[in-house]
Write a protein that holds these residues in place. Structure first.
Motif, PDB file in Angstrom:
ATOM      1  N   MET A 294     -71.712 133.100-109.722  1.00 29.09           N
ATOM      2  CA  MET A 294     -71.043 133.783-110.837  1.00 29.09           C
ATOM      3  C   MET A 294     -70.516 132.748-111.831  1.00 29.09           C
ATOM      4  O   MET A 294     -69.329 132.459-111.898  1.00 29.09           O
ATOM      5  CB  MET A 294     -69.922 134.687-110.308  1.00 29.09           C
ATOM      6  N   LYS A 295     -71.425 132.213-112.618  1.00 28.63           N
ATOM      7  CA  LYS A 295     -71.117 131.074-113.477  1.00 28.63           C
ATOM      8  C   LYS A 295     -71.096 131.414-114.969  1.00 28.63           C
ATOM      9  O   LYS A 295     -71.030 130.516-115.807  1.00 28.63           O
ATOM     10  CB  LYS A 295     -72.149 129.961-113.254  1.00 28.63           C
ATOM     11  N   LYS A 296     -71.162 132.672-115.314  1.00 27.18           N
ATOM     12  CA  LYS A 296     -71.235 133.038-116.730  1.00 27.18           C
ATOM     13  C   LYS A 296     -69.998 132.569-117.482  1.00 27.18           C
ATOM     14  O   LYS A 296     -68.867 132.756-117.020  1.00 27.18           O
ATOM     15  CB  LYS A 296     -71.396 134.550-116.876  1.00 27.18           C
ATOM     16  N   ILE A 297     -70.213 131.957-118.648  1.00 32.27           N
ATOM     17  CA  ILE A 297     -69.119 131.434-119.460  1.00 32.27           C
ATOM     18  C   ILE A 297     -69.314 131.888-120.903  1.00 32.27           C
ATOM     19  O   ILE A 297     -70.418 131.777-121.457  1.00 32.27           O
ATOM     20  CB  ILE A 297     -69.068 129.890-119.409  1.00 32.27           C
ATOM     21  N   ARG A 298     -68.252 132.390-121.512  1.00 31.96           N
ATOM     22  CA  ARG A 298     -68.249 132.748-122.929  1.00 31.96           C
ATOM     23  C   ARG A 298     -67.145 131.968-123.632  1.00 31.96           C
ATOM     24  O   ARG A 298     -65.991 131.979-123.183  1.00 31.96           O
ATOM     25  CB  ARG A 298     -68.025 134.252-123.122  1.00 31.96           C
ATOM     26  N   VAL A 299     -67.505 131.308-124.711  1.00 36.72           N
ATOM     27  CA  VAL A 299     -66.540 130.496-125.457  1.00 36.72           C
ATOM     28  C   VAL A 299     -66.374 131.082-126.851  1.00 36.72           C
ATOM     29  O   VAL A 299     -67.359 131.296-127.566  1.00 36.72           O
ATOM     30  CB  VAL A 299     -66.995 129.035-125.558  1.00 36.72           C
ATOM     31  N   ASP A 300     -65.138 131.359-127.227  1.00 39.42           N
ATOM     32  CA  ASP A 300     -64.806 131.769-128.589  1.00 39.42           C
ATOM     33  C   ASP A 300     -64.100 130.590-129.237  1.00 39.42           C
ATOM     34  O   ASP A 300     -62.885 130.418-129.089  1.00 39.42           O
ATOM     35  CB  ASP A 300     -63.903 133.004-128.561  1.00 39.42           C
ATOM     36  N   ALA A 301     -64.875 129.752-129.933  1.00 41.99           N
ATOM     37  CA  ALA A 301     -64.320 128.526-130.500  1.00 41.99           C
ATOM     38  C   ALA A 301     -63.280 128.825-131.572  1.00 41.99           C
ATOM     39  O   ALA A 301     -62.306 128.070-131.720  1.00 41.99           O
ATOM     40  CB  ALA A 301     -65.448 127.662-131.067  1.00 41.99           C
ATOM     41  N   GLU A 302     -63.469 129.920-132.312  1.00 39.03           N
ATOM     42  CA  GLU A 302     -62.522 130.241-133.379  1.00 39.03           C
ATOM     43  C   GLU A 302     -61.154 130.597-132.807  1.00 39.03           C
ATOM     44  O   GLU A 302     -60.113 130.154-133.323  1.00 39.03           O
ATOM     45  CB  GLU A 302     -63.067 131.389-134.218  1.00 39.03           C
ATOM     46  N   ARG A 303     -61.143 131.369-131.732  1.00 35.04           N
ATOM     47  CA  ARG A 303     -59.873 131.751-131.103  1.00 35.04           C
ATOM     48  C   ARG A 303     -59.392 130.730-130.083  1.00 35.04           C
ATOM     49  O   ARG A 303     -58.294 130.827-129.555  1.00 35.04           O
ATOM     50  CB  ARG A 303     -60.022 133.112-130.409  1.00 35.04           C
TER      51      ARG A 303
ATOM     52  N   GLY B 132     -66.694 132.680-115.276  1.00 36.73           N
ATOM     53  CA  GLY B 132     -66.855 133.269-113.960  1.00 36.73           C
ATOM     54  C   GLY B 132     -66.334 132.356-112.878  1.00 36.73           C
ATOM     55  O   GLY B 132     -66.359 131.118-113.002  1.00 36.73           O
ATOM     56  N   ALA B 133     -65.876 132.955-111.792  1.00 36.90           N
ATOM     57  CA  ALA B 133     -65.182 132.207-110.750  1.00 36.90           C
ATOM     58  C   ALA B 133     -66.084 131.261-109.977  1.00 36.90           C
ATOM     59  O   ALA B 133     -65.594 130.415-109.227  1.00 36.90           O
ATOM     60  CB  ALA B 133     -64.498 133.168-109.778  1.00 36.90           C
TER      61      ALA B 133
END
Length: 457
Positions: free
Chosen positions: A101-110, A116-117
């Motif tokens: 469970m390695k999914k990563i989402r990055v919101d650089a603006e925020r 994921g754990a």
């Protein structure tokens, strides 16, 4: 060490129903994939779960936890499997291998990342560095973010930006009733408080939301001092570590050279404006290092610089304590034992905790050890199982000899199987409050493969 309980008797039809409902995989003992899933980095850990589930998503974890509760199976969770105590693997219970469970989402603006754990430090660092951002993590990139964060998370950015747990904005967690909760300062605030330092006692975290900070190339490297200066540098290091700027984080390592003399190296990371580094590092340079290598370094490169020192398949036995100073008597002990290191792969590490991490109120998170101090880790590792008694004996003897000079507490992420008193020392003044949260969210202690907090009566 295996839990001294009989091998559980499970209804094959119930196990089959669980397997059919999963999007991920279920492994029985002896099946292909079972032994690989139960391996962790410490070769001393050889436990056999009754079942292993490799979940594909949070719903799989909910199903699995509900099954475990119904069938009275204690649950463990594996992210990176880099915990020395091997808490990820529970004998005769149900193990969740969340490493996929390695999914990563990055919101650089925020300046926010959701990870994921099962992600490793390297995964999260790479994802956030594409935008010149980072969140404080540990110092070995193959460590899992989940265990590290739940136990606090000391690393190269702690002086400037706090611990890993200080930068968690929210998390999703499956509690013992099989329900997925979102926790934050505004939702289930008591549980949000507890998971920031209370370890895996309260459920299985499926994802973390982290605050990010601008972090570009850092000035990093280290100093190696000649053997004749080791005592002098050991006297100097704690006071300097407590008083240096927030932007400077350090980790010293005491070992021995080819002739058996104790030698000290000091690794550094300067995360501020580069022009300020020279004056901050001048006191170390004035001590006359034999090797002085500090240069602009890609942050991901720094994070993986120590990986080679933790090869898989080695036997590990660690002991840890906090220190605010090293007296002459304590230094005598350190030098004596360093000269007798039984394995060239072992060392005595001295990781600094200071700055922003030390200024947080003790009760603000479950991590209680908020002061400028040194986490001294006796990190023993060796390849040959026949050398186990010798290495463990040396580690225990050094630990006991140093106890009169240590201060209260222990870093839970470096704690082995050491008994209830040491567990309480890890959680310190926050233990009773954690125990109350445990009673609310895990009253039957389903999640007990950890540095366990007993549910309050």
């Amino acid at each position: 060490m295996d839990i001294p309980t009989p091998w559980p008797s499970l209804d094959p039809s119930a196990v089959g129903a669980l397997s059919s409902a999963l999007q991920g995989q279920l492994f029985h003992p002896g099946e292909h994939g079972y032994d690989d899933a139960r391996k962790v980095f410490n070769a001393m850990i050889d436990r056999r779960p009754a079942l292993i589930v490799r979940p594909a998503d949070a719903e799989d974890i909910c199903r699995t936890v509900s099954f475990a509760r119904t069938n009275h199976l204690p649950v463990s969770a594996k992210g990176g499997g880099h915990n020395v105590a091997g808490s990820a693997v529970i004998a005769r219970g149900l193990m969740l291998d969340c490493s996929g469970m390695k999914k990563i989402r990055v919101d650089a603006e925020r300046r926010v990342a959701v990870a994921g754990a099962g992600a490793l430090l390297a995964d999260l660092d790479r994802a956030t560095q594409t935008g010149g951002l980072a969140t404080p993590l540990g110092v070995v990139s193959v460590t899992g973010i989940a265990g590290l964060t739940l136990g606090g998370g000391i690393g190269w950015l702690n002086g400037k930006h706090g611990l890993a747990c200080d930068n968690v904005l929210a998390a999703n967690i499956v509690t013992s009733d099989g329900v997925l909760l979102t926790v934050s300062a505004d939702e289930h605030a008591d549980l949000f408080w507890a998971i920031r330092g209370g370890g895996g006692n309260f459920g299985v975290v499926t994802s973390f939301t982290y605050r990010l900070h601008p972090v570009g190339p850092v000035l990093a490297g280290g100093f190696l001092f000649p053997a004749e200066r080791t005592r002098e540098v050991l006297r100097f290091y704690p006071e300097f570590a407590a008083s240096c700027p927030d932007e400077l984080s350090m980790s010293a390592s005491l070992g021995r050279d080819d002739s058996g003399r104790p030698v000290l190296g000091v690794g550094v990371c300067w995360s501020g404006e580069h022009r300020g580094a020279d004056s901050a590092l001048r006191p170390l340079r004035d001590l006359g290092p034999a090797v002085d290598i500090v240069a602009p370094t890609d942050y991901c490169e720094l994070q993986s610089a120590h990986d080679a020192g933790f090869p898989r398949g080695q036997n590990h036995y660690w002991k840890s304590s906090f220190f605010t100073d090293f007296t002459d008597d304590a230094i005598d002990i350190l030098l004596h034992f360093a000269a007798e290191l039984p394995s060239p792969a072992s060392s005595i590490g001295m990781q600094q905790m200071h700055g922003a991490a030390a200024r947080v109120d003790t009760a603000a998170t479950a991590f209680p050890h908020r002061r400028s101090q040194i986490e001294l880790l006796i990190l023993s590792q060796w390849a040959d199982p026949a050398e186990t008694e010798r290495n463990v004996g040396w580690t225990r003897a050094l630990f006991e000899a140093l106890q009169p000079f240590a201060v209260s507490g222990v870093y839970v992420n470096d704690l082995g199987d050491e008994g209830e008193d040491r567990v309480k020392a890890a959680y310190g003044a926050n233990y009773d409050r954690l125990s109350a949260a445990k009673a609310k969210y895990d009253p039957t202690n389903l999640f007990r493969s950890n540095q366990n907090i007993r549910p309050a009566p």
